[in-house]
Design an enzyme around this catalytic site. Structure first.
Site, short mmCIF file in Angstrom:
data_model
loop_
_atom_site.label_atom_id
_atom_site.label_comp_id
_atom_site.label_asym_id
_atom_site.label_seq_id
_atom_site.Cartn_x
_atom_site.Cartn_y
_atom_site.Cartn_z
N LYS A 52 0.87 -1.19 0.00
CA LYS A 52 0.00 0.00 0.00
C LYS A 52 0.90 1.23 0.00
O LYS A 52 1.72 1.39 0.90
CB LYS A 52 -0.85 -0.01 1.29
N ARG A 78 -13.55 2.41 16.71
CA ARG A 78 -14.61 3.40 16.51
C ARG A 78 -15.96 2.73 16.30
O ARG A 78 -16.94 3.09 16.91
CB ARG A 78 -14.31 4.27 15.27
N SER A 84 -8.59 8.83 8.71
CA SER A 84 -7.64 9.48 7.80
C SER A 84 -8.23 9.54 6.39
O SER A 84 -8.09 10.55 5.70
CB SER A 84 -6.32 8.72 7.79
#
Ligand code: ADP
Length: 168
Positions: A50, A99, A137
């Site tokens: 990545k 989250r 992000s």
């Protein structure tokens, strides 16, 4: 059990992640973890498959700036297996933030994989505080590239560098 007179072992935790870039959601996890752990190593995982928005050096550089007044936070990067890195740094645990249910699902799988690679590894999870729930992000990068304001989500140096990166 720690006996009388025995020197207390400093507890060290590793908070790994992409941090591409670091947000106030990550910073909040670090701030709260400092009430529990003696030292935190916030470490950027080098992922060869990545590429990311920022280079590893740029991410580390911004994180060093963000935590420059925090002596108990070290910024680092690592490649290879997280469990090997944890052993190498002699850390007691891995710290991750959660989250949403989607995060939980992913973190649970990763935690089981880490445990199967090293049964001695301990993993600690901290829930996000409500206002950071939507701080990711990737969402922040999308807002910036569309010209939106993200001052409440990013430390000033990160906001500046992200603006330069995405608007040029
Ligand atoms: P990764 O690609 O390894 O998930 P991230 O940089 O996206 O790396 O996140 C690192 C860790 O921080 C993960 O455990 C993620 O769930 C957690 N995290 C990210 N944003 C928040 C937030 N706003 N509140 C709590 N935890 C968060």
């Amino acid at each position: 059990m720690g006996g009388e007179g025995k020197k207390k072992k400093k507890n060290l935790v590793i908070y790994p992640g992409s941090f591409d870039p670091i947000t106030y959601g990550h910073v909040n996890i670090v701030d709260r973890a400092l009430n529990i752990f003696d030292k935190i190593i916030v470490s950027v995982a080098i992922n060869t498959t990545k590429s990311g928005t920022f280079t590893i050096e740029e991410r580390v550089d911004m994180m060093q700036e963000v935590f420059k007044d925090e002596p108990d936070v070290e910024v680092d990067s690592f490649s290879g297996l997280l469990v090997d890195y944890v052993r190498e740094r002699r850390a007691q645990a891995i710290l991750r933030g959660i989250r949403t249910v989607t995060d939980f699902d992913y973190e649970f799988q990763m935690a089981l994989a880490n445990k199967s690679l090293d049964p001695d590894v301990e993993q600690v999870f901290m829930m996000t505080e409500g206002k950071y729930l939507y701080h990711s992000s990737s969402i922040i990068k999308e807002i910036v590239s569309l010209g939106g304001s993200v001052g409440e989500m990013l430390p000033p140096i990160v906001e500046k560098r992200l603006g330069e990166k995405l608007r040029t």
